[in-house]
Design an enzyme around this catalytic site. Structure first.
Site, PDB file in Angstrom:
ATOM      1  CG  ASP A  65      -5.404  -6.550  -7.110  1.00 40.42           C
ATOM      2  OD1 ASP A  65      -5.391  -7.109  -5.692  1.00 40.42           O
ATOM      3  OD2 ASP A  65      -6.210  -6.435  -7.351  1.00 40.42           O
TER       4      ASP A  65
ATOM      5  CE  LYS B 293      -8.653  -2.078   8.176  1.00 40.32           C
ATOM      6  NZ  LYS B 293      -6.755  -1.944   7.918  1.00 40.32           N
TER       7      LYS B 293
ATOM      8  CB  SER C  31      -9.035   0.741  11.675  1.00 43.06           C
ATOM      9  OG  SER C  31      -9.825   1.926  11.992  1.00 43.06           O
TER      10      SER C  31
ATOM     11  CB  SER D 111       0.236   2.933  -5.273  1.00 47.31           C
ATOM     12  OG  SER D 111      -0.430   2.761  -4.656  1.00 47.31           O
TER      13      SER D 111
ATOM     14  CE1 TYR E 249     -10.927  -0.062   6.981  1.00 41.76           C
ATOM     15  CE2 TYR E 249     -12.002   1.010   9.294  1.00 41.76           C
ATOM     16  CZ  TYR E 249     -10.816   0.804   8.226  1.00 41.76           C
ATOM     17  OH  TYR E 249      -9.745   1.428   8.133  1.00 41.76           O
TER      18      TYR E 249
ATOM     19  N   GLY F 176       0.833  -0.860  -0.046  1.00 44.23           N
ATOM     20  CA  GLY F 176       0.133  -0.111  -0.012  1.00 44.23           C
ATOM     21  C   GLY F 176       0.753   1.339  -0.515  1.00 44.23           C
TER      22      GLY F 176
HETATM   23  N1  NAP Z   1      -6.251   7.162   6.687  1.00 47.75           N
HETATM   24  C1  NAP Z   1      -7.064   6.166   7.899  1.00 47.75           C
HETATM   25  O1  NAP Z   1      -8.043   6.927   8.947  1.00 47.75           O
HETATM   26  C2  NAP Z   1      -6.664   5.377   8.600  1.00 47.75           C
HETATM   27  C3  NAP Z   1      -7.044   5.243   9.596  1.00 47.75           C
HETATM   28  C4  NAP Z   1      -7.224   3.253  10.459  1.00 47.75           C
HETATM   29  C5  NAP Z   1      -6.563   2.905   9.312  1.00 47.75           C
HETATM   30  N2  NAP Z   1      -5.944   2.883   8.374  1.00 47.75           N
HETATM   31  C6  NAP Z   1      -5.788   1.377   7.216  1.00 47.75           C
HETATM   32  O2  NAP Z   1      -4.230   1.524   7.046  1.00 47.75           O
HETATM   33  C7  NAP Z   1      -4.211   1.800   5.662  1.00 47.75           C
HETATM   34  C8  NAP Z   1      -4.302   2.535   4.905  1.00 47.75           C
HETATM   35  O3  NAP Z   1      -5.224   3.254   4.509  1.00 47.75           O
HETATM   36  P1  NAP Z   1      -4.586   4.512   4.201  1.00 47.75           P
HETATM   37  O4  NAP Z   1      -5.560   5.708   4.977  1.00 47.75           O
HETATM   38  O5  NAP Z   1      -3.201   5.367   3.576  1.00 47.75           O
HETATM   39  O6  NAP Z   1      -5.236   4.363   2.339  1.00 47.75           O
HETATM   40  P2  NAP Z   1      -4.546   5.348   0.770  1.00 47.75           P
HETATM   41  O7  NAP Z   1      -4.030   6.512   1.442  1.00 47.75           O
HETATM   42  O8  NAP Z   1      -6.178   4.597   0.156  1.00 47.75           O
HETATM   43  O9  NAP Z   1      -4.239   3.657   0.650  1.00 47.75           O
HETATM   44  C9  NAP Z   1      -4.268   2.445  -0.114  1.00 47.75           C
HETATM   45  C10 NAP Z   1      -3.500   1.332  -0.387  1.00 47.75           C
HETATM   46  O10 NAP Z   1      -3.377   0.151  -0.633  1.00 47.75           O
HETATM   47  C11 NAP Z   1      -3.323   0.080  -1.732  1.00 47.75           C
HETATM   48  N3  NAP Z   1      -4.224  -0.746  -1.931  1.00 47.75           N
HETATM   49  C12 NAP Z   1      -6.015  -1.192  -1.953  1.00 47.75           C
HETATM   50  N4  NAP Z   1      -6.022  -2.574  -2.694  1.00 47.75           N
HETATM   51  C13 NAP Z   1      -5.419  -3.177  -3.220  1.00 47.75           C
HETATM   52  C14 NAP Z   1      -4.838  -4.559  -3.597  1.00 47.75           C
HETATM   53  N5  NAP Z   1      -5.623  -4.919  -3.845  1.00 47.75           N
HETATM   54  N6  NAP Z   1      -4.113  -4.808  -4.163  1.00 47.75           N
HETATM   55  C15 NAP Z   1      -2.431  -3.803  -3.659  1.00 47.75           C
HETATM   56  N7  NAP Z   1      -2.965  -3.240  -3.335  1.00 47.75           N
HETATM   57  C16 NAP Z   1      -4.223  -2.217  -2.630  1.00 47.75           C
HETATM   58  C17 NAP Z   1      -3.558   1.154  -2.254  1.00 47.75           C
HETATM   59  O11 NAP Z   1      -3.643   0.890  -3.888  1.00 47.75           O
HETATM   60  P3  NAP Z   1      -2.921   1.366  -4.485  1.00 47.75           P
HETATM   61  O12 NAP Z   1      -4.137   2.565  -4.982  1.00 47.75           O
HETATM   62  O13 NAP Z   1      -1.727   1.732  -5.598  1.00 47.75           O
HETATM   63  O14 NAP Z   1      -3.803   0.956  -5.572  1.00 47.75           O
HETATM   64  C18 NAP Z   1      -3.339   2.088  -1.649  1.00 47.75           C
HETATM   65  O15 NAP Z   1      -1.907   1.781  -1.900  1.00 47.75           O
HETATM   66  C19 NAP Z   1      -5.721   0.247   5.379  1.00 47.75           C
HETATM   67  O16 NAP Z   1      -5.652  -0.167   5.738  1.00 47.75           O
HETATM   68  C20 NAP Z   1      -6.030   1.205   6.643  1.00 47.75           C
HETATM   69  O17 NAP Z   1      -7.911   0.073   6.677  1.00 47.75           O
HETATM   70  C21 NAP Z   1      -6.575   4.482   7.684  1.00 47.75           C
END
Ligand code: NAP
Length: 252
Positions: A68, A160, A143, A22, A156, A20
């Site tokens: 993926d 988690k 989360s 990217s 969700y 993740g």
């Molecule tokens: N942001 C928050 O508030 C928050 C809070 C608590 C927990 N989290 C957790 O932290 C993690 C990262 O969140 P984020 O906010 O950084 O989200 P994000 O900006 O949407 O990034 C998600 C990443 O997951 C990758 N991804 C999704 N589906 C995929 C697949 N099938 N195969 C390979 N890569 C895949 C995406 O890659 P591509 O874009 O290249 O497809 C992207 O790099 C997640 O697990 C989320 O649940 C986030």
């Protein structure tokens, strides 16, 4: 003459795999790990955004694996290309709010596939092929939704919570190899995940309310990256099976 003292928080000489990478948290964790001396293997689907992350990594020896991760062949290829690593941070994930009454099988399968199957199956293959070195670290992204009720997040939150439970069990299995397993459980962090489009996504008005009710405001990707560095470094050598709640003080 001054003698250099190596910090227990340093990642110098370590190879870290970040999924993740990217976007959002994965991107910042990769950037911060490189600043702490690690060489990175970064994964994601979007090649252009992965290259953007790569261009922001300091130091040398970084590589990119695009694909993926819900595809077993991509997992196998990732394990093959990664080689020996000292840590993995599983940031791949999606967050899609859904009223409980509207939940469908296809929706649940998609969330569980990306949020639970992907990190656990990748971890399984890394362990099976002995890719994680002694003193290595595995870090999952859970989360706050796993530990307290969040409206519209029943599916969700289950994905988690599964990671928190898996962390405790995996930690027992990997301790004999000297590998630690931990988990981060952040509340809202300002990443693209919060600003997606779609009927059930958070509105800016709701986000403003959340910023106001969190005693320390919302998190930044840097906040999460600093915690990740701690869990990847030898500074946390006696900690395994644990989940760190990061929520700006709202849970008290
Ligand atoms: N942001 C928050 O508030 C928050 C809070 C608590 C927990 N989290 C957790 O932290 C993690 C990262 O969140 P984020 O906010 O950084 O989200 P994000 O900006 O949407 O990034 C998600 C990443 O997951 C990758 N991804 C999704 N589906 C995929 C697949 N099938 N195969 C390979 N890569 C895949 C995406 O890659 P591509 O874009 O290249 O497809 C992207 O790099 C997640 O697990 C989320 O649940 C986030």
């Amino acid at each position: 003459m001054m003698t250099a003292i190596s910090s227990p928080f340093s990642l110098a000489g370590k190879r870290i795999l970040v999924t993740g990478a990217s976007s959002g948290l994965g991107r910042q964790i990769a950037i911060s790990c490189a600043q702490s001396g690690a060489s990175l293997i970064i994964c994601g689907r979007n090649v252009e955004r992965l290259q953007e992350t790569l261009s922001q990594l300091t130091g040398e020896g970084h590589s990119v694996i695009a694909g993926d991760l819900t595809d077993d062949d991509v997992i196998a290829q990732t394990v093959e290309q990664a080689g020996s690593i000292d840590g993995v941070v599983h940031c791949t994930g999606i967050s899609v709010p859904m009223p409980a009454r509207m939940t469908k099988r296809e929706f649940m399968e998609r969330l569980y596939s990306i949020n639970v199957f992907t990190p656990q199956l990748l971890t399984a293959q890394l362990l099976l092929k002995n890719r994680i070195n002694k003193d290595g670290a595995i870090l999952f992204l859970s989360s706050i939704a796993a530990v307290r009720g969040v409206h519209g997040m029943s599916v969700y939150s289950g994905t988690k919570a599964a990671l928190i439970a898996a962390t405790r069990c995996l930690a027992l299995e990997t301790a004999k190899r000297g590998i630690r397993v931990n988990c981060l459980a952040p509340d809202l962090v300002e990443t693209p995940m919060l600003h997606g489009s779609g009927a059930n996504m958070p509105t800016e008005e709701w986000l403003d309310q959340q910023r106001a009710i969190h005693p320390l405001g919302l998190g930044t990707p840097d906040d999460v990256a600093h915690a990740a560095i701690f869990f990847l470094s030898s500074a946390s050598r006696w900690i395994t099976g644990t989940t760190l709640i990061m929520d700006g003080g709202i849970t008290h």
